[in-house]
Design a protein around this motif. Sequence first.
Motif, PDB file in Angstrom:
ATOM      1  N   ASN A 196      -0.364   5.593  -7.751  1.00 21.64           N
ATOM      2  CA  ASN A 196      -1.174   4.710  -8.587  1.00 21.64           C
ATOM      3  C   ASN A 196      -2.479   4.377  -7.855  1.00 21.64           C
ATOM      4  OD1 ASN A 196      -2.312   2.541  -9.976  1.00 21.64           O
ATOM      5  ND2 ASN A 196      -0.317   1.703 -10.556  1.00 21.64           N
ATOM      6  N   GLN A 197      -3.527   5.140  -8.159  1.00 22.02           N
ATOM      7  CA  GLN A 197      -4.802   4.993  -7.455  1.00 22.02           C
ATOM      8  C   GLN A 197      -5.440   3.618  -7.663  1.00 22.02           C
ATOM      9  OE1 GLN A 197      -6.015   7.156  -5.152  1.00 22.02           O
ATOM     10  NE2 GLN A 197      -4.054   8.161  -5.499  1.00 22.02           N
ATOM     11  N   GLU A 198      -5.328   3.066  -8.867  1.00 22.94           N
ATOM     12  CA  GLU A 198      -5.887   1.735  -9.112  1.00 22.94           C
ATOM     13  C   GLU A 198      -5.153   0.676  -8.304  1.00 22.94           C
ATOM     14  OE1 GLU A 198      -8.764   0.860 -10.567  1.00 22.94           O
ATOM     15  OE2 GLU A 198      -8.980   3.039 -10.618  1.00 22.94           O
ATOM     16  N   ASP A 234      -9.070  10.389  -0.656  1.00 19.38           N
ATOM     17  CA  ASP A 234      -7.727   9.806  -0.680  1.00 19.38           C
ATOM     18  C   ASP A 234      -7.395   9.384   0.749  1.00 19.38           C
ATOM     19  OD1 ASP A 234      -5.113   9.036  -1.016  1.00 19.38           O
ATOM     20  OD2 ASP A 234      -4.396  11.025  -1.637  1.00 19.38           O
ATOM     21  N   ILE A 235      -7.570   8.123   1.046  1.00 16.00           N
ATOM     22  CA  ILE A 235      -7.418   7.615   2.409  1.00 16.00           C
ATOM     23  C   ILE A 235      -6.138   6.793   2.581  1.00 16.00           C
ATOM     24  CG2 ILE A 235      -9.862   7.637   2.989  1.00 16.00           C
ATOM     25  CD1 ILE A 235      -8.333   4.377   2.097  1.00 16.00           C
ATOM     26  N   ALA A 236      -5.353   6.644   1.519  1.00 12.06           N
ATOM     27  CA  ALA A 236      -4.217   5.709   1.532  1.00 12.06           C
ATOM     28  C   ALA A 236      -3.237   5.981   2.669  1.00 12.06           C
ATOM     29  CB  ALA A 236      -3.492   5.736   0.191  1.00 12.06           C
ATOM     30  N   GLU A 237      -2.812   7.211   2.823  1.00 13.85           N
ATOM     31  CA  GLU A 237      -1.823   7.521   3.861  1.00 13.85           C
ATOM     32  C   GLU A 237      -2.403   7.307   5.266  1.00 13.85           C
ATOM     33  OE1 GLU A 237       1.069  11.175   5.314  1.00 13.85           O
ATOM     34  OE2 GLU A 237       0.169  11.234   3.325  1.00 13.85           O
ATOM     35  N   GLU A 238      -3.597   7.781   5.464  1.00 14.72           N
ATOM     36  CA  GLU A 238      -4.261   7.628   6.763  1.00 14.72           C
ATOM     37  C   GLU A 238      -4.484   6.145   7.091  1.00 14.72           C
ATOM     38  OE1 GLU A 238      -8.473   9.104   8.774  1.00 14.72           O
ATOM     39  OE2 GLU A 238      -7.874   9.922   6.831  1.00 14.72           O
ATOM     40  N   LEU A 239      -4.967   5.386   6.106  1.00 17.53           N
ATOM     41  CA  LEU A 239      -5.204   3.959   6.303  1.00 17.53           C
ATOM     42  C   LEU A 239      -3.900   3.218   6.548  1.00 17.53           C
ATOM     43  CD1 LEU A 239      -7.098   1.522   6.367  1.00 17.53           C
ATOM     44  CD2 LEU A 239      -6.869   1.384   3.867  1.00 17.53           C
ATOM     45  N   HIS A 240      -2.875   3.544   5.793  1.00 20.92           N
ATOM     46  CA  HIS A 240      -1.575   2.892   5.976  1.00 20.92           C
ATOM     47  C   HIS A 240      -1.079   3.074   7.405  1.00 20.92           C
ATOM     48  CE1 HIS A 240       2.827   2.724   6.067  1.00 20.92           C
ATOM     49  NE2 HIS A 240       2.664   1.694   5.256  1.00 20.92           N
ATOM     50  N   GLY A 241      -1.125   4.285   7.920  1.00 23.31           N
ATOM     51  CA  GLY A 241      -0.679   4.555   9.283  1.00 23.31           C
ATOM     52  C   GLY A 241      -1.486   3.788  10.314  1.00 23.31           C
ATOM     53  N   MET A 242      -2.805   3.776  10.140  1.00 17.63           N
ATOM     54  CA  MET A 242      -3.657   3.050  11.072  1.00 17.63           C
ATOM     55  C   MET A 242      -3.372   1.560  11.028  1.00 17.63           C
ATOM     56  SD  MET A 242      -6.530   1.031  11.653  1.00 17.63           S
ATOM     57  CE  MET A 242      -7.486   0.970  10.162  1.00 17.63           C
ATOM     58  N   LEU A 243      -3.251   0.993   9.820  1.00 14.61           N
ATOM     59  CA  LEU A 243      -2.994  -0.443   9.686  1.00 14.61           C
ATOM     60  C   LEU A 243      -1.666  -0.833  10.334  1.00 14.61           C
ATOM     61  CD1 LEU A 243      -4.059  -1.099   5.975  1.00 14.61           C
ATOM     62  CD2 LEU A 243      -5.262  -1.856   8.037  1.00 14.61           C
ATOM     63  N   ALA A 244      -0.639  -0.054  10.065  1.00 13.19           N
ATOM     64  CA  ALA A 244       0.688  -0.368  10.606  1.00 13.19           C
ATOM     65  C   ALA A 244       0.679  -0.343  12.133  1.00 13.19           C
ATOM     66  CB  ALA A 244       1.717   0.609  10.049  1.00 13.19           C
ATOM     67  N   LEU A 259       0.837  -1.200   0.000  1.00 14.78           N
ATOM     68  CA  LEU A 259       0.000   0.000   0.000  1.00 14.78           C
ATOM     69  C   LEU A 259       0.870   1.248   0.000  1.00 14.78           C
ATOM     70  CD1 LEU A 259      -2.702   1.499   0.181  1.00 14.78           C
ATOM     71  CD2 LEU A 259      -2.668   1.091   2.659  1.00 14.78           C
ATOM     72  N   GLU A 260       1.890   1.240   0.822  1.00 15.41           N
ATOM     73  CA  GLU A 260       2.799   2.388   0.854  1.00 15.41           C
ATOM     74  C   GLU A 260       3.493   2.580  -0.494  1.00 15.41           C
ATOM     75  OE1 GLU A 260       6.419   4.275   3.510  1.00 15.41           O
ATOM     76  OE2 GLU A 260       6.018   2.133   3.659  1.00 15.41           O
ATOM     77  N   ALA A 261       3.948   1.492  -1.093  1.00  8.47           N
ATOM     78  CA  ALA A 261       4.633   1.590  -2.385  1.00  8.47           C
ATOM     79  C   ALA A 261       3.700   2.140  -3.465  1.00  8.47           C
ATOM     80  CB  ALA A 261       5.180   0.225  -2.795  1.00  8.47           C
ATOM     81  N   ALA A 262       2.461   1.679  -3.490  1.00 13.47           N
ATOM     82  CA  ALA A 262       1.488   2.171  -4.468  1.00 13.47           C
ATOM     83  C   ALA A 262       1.185   3.649  -4.233  1.00 13.47           C
ATOM     84  CB  ALA A 262       0.208   1.343  -4.401  1.00 13.47           C
ATOM     85  N   GLN A 263       1.160   4.023  -2.965  1.00 11.44           N
ATOM     86  CA  GLN A 263       0.899   5.419  -2.615  1.00 11.44           C
ATOM     87  C   GLN A 263       2.032   6.314  -3.108  1.00 11.44           C
ATOM     88  OE1 GLN A 263       0.641   6.018   1.573  1.00 11.44           O
ATOM     89  NE2 GLN A 263       0.327   8.211   1.395  1.00 11.44           N
ATOM     90  N   VAL A 264       3.270   5.872  -2.916  1.00 13.54           N
ATOM     91  CA  VAL A 264       4.430   6.646  -3.369  1.00 13.54           C
ATOM     92  C   VAL A 264       4.374   6.850  -4.880  1.00 13.54           C
ATOM     93  CG1 VAL A 264       6.949   6.541  -3.647  1.00 13.54           C
ATOM     94  CG2 VAL A 264       5.923   6.028  -1.425  1.00 13.54           C
TER      95      VAL A 264
END
Length: 153
Positions: A38-40, A98-108, A30-35
């Motif tokens: 790539n939304q898909e 765009d929830i990727a960063e927020e979700l990544h932090g919560m998941l980790a 998820l982090e790599a895709a976020q960097v």
Amino acid sequence: MPINWTSDLDTGIPVIDQQHRRIVDFINDLEAAQVLGNQEKIKQVIYDCIDYTLSHFAFEESMQEEAGYPYCKPHKKVHELFTRKVAEYQQRMELGDDIAEELHGMLARWLVNHIKRDDADYVASVRASMTPVAAAPVEEKKAGGWLSRLFGR
């Protein structure tokens, strides 16, 4: 920052540790895709992570029940609360947030804390009930199929 698997995350139950490592892989993907922006890919990783994690929860809960772990119900409740929280993120994503960063932090944060605290509590009960075959390390399989998807890549 990617999660690096460390020995303090091991439960000592090989199949569970392998599943936890796979969830860590999803979080890192998820982090790599976020960097890459790539939304898909972000959406696909989130869906795959959710699907895999739900399967992991069901497997973990069944092991606890079979072992007679006395706190199965509270542990399952923790899983249910987490599932609801992730479903909220998923709904927001589907609405265009765009929830990727927020979700990544919560998941980790959640995964590491959950393994070290909640999962550590059931290990003795489950290990005591396991047969020697079930307690043996699981070999990684490169072939596709539901077992390899459940227990690794």
